[in-house]
Design a protein around this motif. Structure first.
Motif, PDB file in Angstrom:
ATOM      1  N   ARG A 293       4.138  -2.051  47.665  1.00 16.57           N
ATOM      2  CA  ARG A 293       2.802  -0.921  46.944  1.00 16.57           C
ATOM      3  C   ARG A 293       2.162  -1.488  46.026  1.00 16.57           C
ATOM      4  NH1 ARG A 293       4.166   4.227  47.543  1.00 16.57           N
ATOM      5  NH2 ARG A 293       1.764   4.661  46.820  1.00 16.57           N
TER       6      ARG A 293
ATOM      7  N   SER B 203       3.097  -7.372  54.631  1.00 16.22           N
ATOM      8  CA  SER B 203       4.274  -6.550  54.886  1.00 16.22           C
ATOM      9  C   SER B 203       4.733  -6.711  56.291  1.00 16.22           C
ATOM     10  CB  SER B 203       4.519  -4.960  54.799  1.00 16.22           C
ATOM     11  OG  SER B 203       3.827  -4.301  55.417  1.00 16.22           O
TER      12      SER B 203
ATOM     13  N   ASN C 227       8.546   3.861  55.052  1.00 18.40           N
ATOM     14  CA  ASN C 227       7.258   4.505  54.812  1.00 18.40           C
ATOM     15  C   ASN C 227       7.641   5.192  55.243  1.00 18.40           C
ATOM     16  OD1 ASN C 227       4.463   4.997  55.481  1.00 18.40           O
ATOM     17  ND2 ASN C 227       4.304   2.819  55.973  1.00 18.40           N
TER      18      ASN C 227
ATOM     19  N   LEU D 262       8.536  -4.306  47.522  1.00 14.84           N
ATOM     20  CA  LEU D 262       7.805  -3.490  47.301  1.00 14.84           C
ATOM     21  C   LEU D 262       6.649  -4.510  47.191  1.00 14.84           C
ATOM     22  CD1 LEU D 262       9.349  -3.050  44.464  1.00 14.84           C
ATOM     23  CD2 LEU D 262       8.004  -1.979  43.818  1.00 14.84           C
TER      24      LEU D 262
ATOM     25  N   ALA E 207       2.207   1.754  41.909  1.00 16.75           N
ATOM     26  CA  ALA E 207       3.462   2.834  42.094  1.00 16.75           C
ATOM     27  C   ALA E 207       4.712   2.174  41.616  1.00 16.75           C
ATOM     28  CB  ALA E 207       2.484   2.780  44.044  1.00 16.75           C
TER      29      ALA E 207
ATOM     30  N   GLY F 141       6.697   0.011  51.483  1.00 15.17           N
ATOM     31  CA  GLY F 141       5.384   0.024  52.242  1.00 15.17           C
ATOM     32  C   GLY F 141       5.072  -0.420  53.202  1.00 15.17           C
TER      33      GLY F 141
END
Length: 145
Positions: free
Chosen positions: A83, A34, A52, A81, A87, A25
């Motif tokens: 996300r 991120s 990604n 992660l 997910a 992500g």
């Protein structure tokens, strides 16, 4: 004790042991968490491999972005992660599938990413699970003493 059951000493030991983060992500947008966390990790000497599918083949902080976790070359120590919690199970299936080939040993779910069922599956597959934490925050809190 935190939601993931890990002590400060456990998290500190992880941060000292690991060298490579696959960031699921990853974003090239500076306003996204991120982006800043990847920059911080790189600045601390970690290797970061962004993942990604929407920007695969491009770079973030000079690092090639991969389409999938399976496309990331070994070694990978941490699958990080960024996300939504929903997910996580799918990402975890991918992480379990490449665990041997990458050497990954830690699943790290960022702040607000909580999925107890997926965490239990990850632990059963031999991963250490860090949940609802940010490595940037934990590094600053635990490693700068």
């Amino acid at each position: 004790m935190s939601i993931d059951g890990l002590s400060d000493d456990d998290v500190r030991a992880i941060l000292k042991r690991v060298k490579t983060f696959a960031v699921i992500g990853a974003s090239a947008k500076p306003e996204r968490p991120s982006y800043g966390v990847m920059r911080f990790l790189i600045d601390q000497g970690y290797i970061v491999k962004p993942v990604n599918p929407g920007i695969a083949g491009k770079t973030i902080h000079g690092q090639l972005v991969y389409e999938t976790l399976a496309a990331v070359p070994a070694p990978v120590d941490v699958v990080d992660l960024f996300r939504a919690s929903a997910a996580v199970p799918e990402i975890l299936r991918d992480a379990i599938a490449v665990k041997k080939s990458t050497g990954a040993s830690v699943i790290w779910m960022q702040l607000g990413v909580i999925n107890e069922e997926a965490a239990a599956s990850a632990r059963a597959a031999g991963f250490t699970v860090v949940m609802d934490r940010c490595p940037k925050i934990e590094f600053a809190r635990l490693m700068r003493r």
